[in-house]
Scaffold this motif. Structure first.
Motif, short mmCIF file in Angstrom:
data_model
loop_
_atom_site.label_atom_id
_atom_site.label_comp_id
_atom_site.label_asym_id
_atom_site.label_seq_id
_atom_site.Cartn_x
_atom_site.Cartn_y
_atom_site.Cartn_z
N LYS A 122 9.18 1.76 -4.41
CA LYS A 122 10.42 0.99 -4.25
C LYS A 122 10.17 -0.46 -4.67
O LYS A 122 9.22 -1.09 -4.22
N THR A 123 11.02 -0.97 -5.55
CA THR A 123 10.88 -2.35 -6.02
C THR A 123 11.40 -3.33 -4.97
O THR A 123 12.53 -3.22 -4.51
N ILE A 124 10.56 -4.30 -4.60
CA ILE A 124 10.95 -5.35 -3.66
C ILE A 124 11.41 -6.59 -4.42
O ILE A 124 12.42 -7.21 -4.08
N ASP A 125 10.67 -6.96 -5.48
CA ASP A 125 11.03 -8.12 -6.29
C ASP A 125 10.39 -7.97 -7.66
O ASP A 125 9.24 -7.56 -7.77
N GLU A 126 11.16 -8.30 -8.69
CA GLU A 126 10.65 -8.20 -10.06
C GLU A 126 10.84 -9.53 -10.78
O GLU A 126 11.95 -10.07 -10.83
N ASP A 127 9.74 -10.08 -11.29
CA ASP A 127 9.81 -11.34 -12.02
C ASP A 127 10.12 -11.07 -13.48
O ASP A 127 9.77 -10.02 -14.03
N ASP A 128 10.77 -12.05 -14.13
CA ASP A 128 11.08 -11.89 -15.54
C ASP A 128 9.82 -11.84 -16.40
O ASP A 128 9.81 -11.24 -17.48
N ASP A 129 8.78 -12.50 -15.93
CA ASP A 129 7.50 -12.51 -16.64
C ASP A 129 6.67 -11.31 -16.18
O ASP A 129 6.26 -11.24 -15.02
N PRO A 130 6.40 -10.34 -17.07
CA PRO A 130 5.62 -9.16 -16.65
C PRO A 130 4.21 -9.50 -16.21
O PRO A 130 3.56 -8.70 -15.53
N MET A 131 3.72 -10.69 -16.59
CA MET A 131 2.39 -11.10 -16.14
C MET A 131 2.43 -11.71 -14.74
O MET A 131 1.39 -11.89 -14.12
N ILE A 132 3.62 -12.03 -14.25
CA ILE A 132 3.78 -12.35 -12.82
C ILE A 132 3.93 -11.04 -12.07
O ILE A 132 3.36 -10.85 -11.00
N GLY A 133 4.69 -10.13 -12.67
CA GLY A 133 4.71 -8.76 -12.17
C GLY A 133 5.88 -8.37 -11.30
O GLY A 133 6.87 -9.10 -11.16
N THR A 134 5.72 -7.19 -10.70
CA THR A 134 6.74 -6.60 -9.84
C THR A 134 6.11 -6.24 -8.51
O THR A 134 5.08 -5.57 -8.46
N LEU A 135 6.74 -6.70 -7.43
CA LEU A 135 6.26 -6.37 -6.08
C LEU A 135 6.95 -5.08 -5.64
O LEU A 135 8.18 -4.99 -5.66
N VAL A 136 6.14 -4.08 -5.28
CA VAL A 136 6.69 -2.79 -4.88
C VAL A 136 6.12 -2.37 -3.53
O VAL A 136 5.12 -2.89 -3.06
N GLU A 137 6.81 -1.40 -2.92
CA GLU A 137 6.36 -0.86 -1.64
C GLU A 137 6.40 0.66 -1.69
O GLU A 137 7.31 1.25 -2.27
N VAL A 138 5.39 1.27 -1.11
CA VAL A 138 5.34 2.73 -1.03
C VAL A 138 4.95 3.13 0.38
O VAL A 138 4.36 2.35 1.13
N ASN A 139 5.27 4.35 0.73
CA ASN A 139 4.89 4.90 2.02
C ASN A 139 3.82 5.96 1.77
O ASN A 139 4.10 7.05 1.30
N ILE A 140 2.57 5.60 2.05
CA ILE A 140 1.45 6.50 1.80
C ILE A 140 1.26 7.41 3.01
O ILE A 140 1.16 6.91 4.15
N PRO A 141 1.24 8.73 2.84
CA PRO A 141 1.12 9.65 3.97
C PRO A 141 -0.03 9.29 4.90
O PRO A 141 -1.16 9.09 4.47
N ASP A 142 0.29 9.21 6.19
CA ASP A 142 -0.68 8.94 7.27
C ASP A 142 -1.27 7.54 7.23
O ASP A 142 -2.04 7.16 8.11
N ILE A 143 -0.96 6.78 6.23
CA ILE A 143 -1.43 5.39 6.15
C ILE A 143 -0.29 4.43 6.46
O ILE A 143 -0.45 3.45 7.16
N GLY A 144 0.91 4.75 5.95
CA GLY A 144 2.08 3.93 6.21
C GLY A 144 2.50 3.13 5.00
O GLY A 144 2.05 3.36 3.88
N LYS A 145 3.37 2.15 5.24
CA LYS A 145 3.90 1.34 4.15
C LYS A 145 2.86 0.34 3.66
O LYS A 145 2.22 -0.35 4.45
N GLU A 146 2.72 0.28 2.35
CA GLU A 146 1.81 -0.66 1.72
C GLU A 146 2.54 -1.32 0.54
O GLU A 146 3.42 -0.72 -0.07
N ARG A 147 2.17 -2.56 0.26
CA ARG A 147 2.79 -3.27 -0.86
C ARG A 147 1.76 -3.52 -1.96
O ARG A 147 0.58 -3.75 -1.69
N PHE A 148 2.26 -3.48 -3.20
CA PHE A 148 1.40 -3.65 -4.37
C PHE A 148 2.10 -4.55 -5.38
O PHE A 148 3.34 -4.61 -5.45
#
Length: 289
Positions: A218-244
């Motif tokens: 799931k996208t949380i925030d996306e910068d116009d500059d791909p080298m700044i990047g896109t902040l995303v969140e996932v729900n990893i089984p048995d680990i929980g929500k993590e952001r990347f």
């Protein structure tokens, strides 16, 4: 009984010396010194008030040691033999502590461990019974990461003389196929793996980008500059929500970096990767690799 309430300056200066020395002992890949190990283990028996053993043998690895012990005691089960192993040089973490206080602080009570301290300097793991000792050679190779955890991304983390090997990823033991046959590890296997620590290791081996794609991040925030990047969140089984942070590097390759859960924007997460907490003071590097 001797009592120590404060270390002298000279004793404090010796701490680093003993630390480095015992790290070297614990990480040694030198072959067994049979004669010195035999003398040391006999000393350990004497200091424990036990009769010295008369039978000695040598094994190349923990697995080989099980077979060697069973030659003398066929009724012993492999699991029991393994659980009864002493760690020799791999007991460096606590033997070094007592060696320091024995030699530097002249704490006499530590003399009872003199045999085990000497033993750690000359052999790897071993089995000690009433009249039998089976020594083991130390590994021929030990690989670690920058935090000194056993780790290798291209082969065994620990390799023994008879071919027995241990595979590990940043301190977590993993199946050999995950390193030797990386194509066998898929996102589906990684995300359904029962052991949570091994599951996280599998995700890191595959690369978080592949895992994020499999989990439909799931996208949380996306910068116009791909080298700044896109902040995303996932729900990893048995680990929980993590952001990347998904970013494009200077070579044009896209990859994902785990970031703290409190990251709110891509630029905040990017600044965090440079050790900067204040986004307003973050200047985007001109050259990014």
């Amino acid at each position: 009984m001797s009592k120590i309430t404060k270390l002298t300056e000279d004793q404090i200066n010796q701490l680093d010396v003993y630390r480095d020395n015992w790290i070297g002992i614990g990480m040694s890949t030198a072959p067994l010194d049979f004669d010195k190990a035999k003398d040391a283990v006999c000393k350990a028996y004497r200091l424990a008030g036990l009769k010295e053993p008369t039978q000695f043998d040598v094994a190349d690895s923990p697995v080989h040691a099980i077979k060697v012990v069973q030659k003398y005691a066929p009724d012993l089960k492999p699991r029991d033999i393994f659980n009864e192993m002493s760690y020799g040089n791999h007991d460096a973490s606590w033997l070094g502590f007592y060696d320091y206080f024995r030699n530097v602080c002249n704490l006499k009570v530590c003399n009872k461990l003199e045999g085990l301290i000497d033993l750690a300097k000359h052999c790897g793991w071993l089995n000690m019974y009433e009249d039998l000792v089976v020594f083991q050679h130390r590994p021929v190779e030990i690989n670690t990461d920058d935090q000194k955890r056993i780790h290798s991304d291209h082969g065994p983390a620990i390799q023994y003389r008879d071919g027995f090997a241990i595979y590990a990823w940043h301190g977590v033991r993993i199946p050999s196929d995950w390193i030797e046959n990386k194509a066998s590890l898929t996102p589906k296997i990684a995300l359904k793996w029962n052991n949570i620590e091994q599951r996280r290791a599998a995700c890191e081996i595959l690369g978080w980008k592949n895992i994020l794609d499999a989990l439909k991040a799931k996208t949380i925030d996306e910068d116009d500059d791909p080298m700044i990047g896109t902040l995303v969140e996932v729900n990893i089984p048995d680990i929980g929500k993590e952001r990347f942070l998904k970013v494009l590097c200077g070579t044009g390759r896209e990859f994902a970096i785990p970031v703290p859960k409190n990251m709110k924007s891509a630029i905040q997460a990017n600044a965090w990767t440079f050790g900067i907490d204040d986004v307003n003071s973050f200047e985007i590097p001109e050259v990014r690799t």
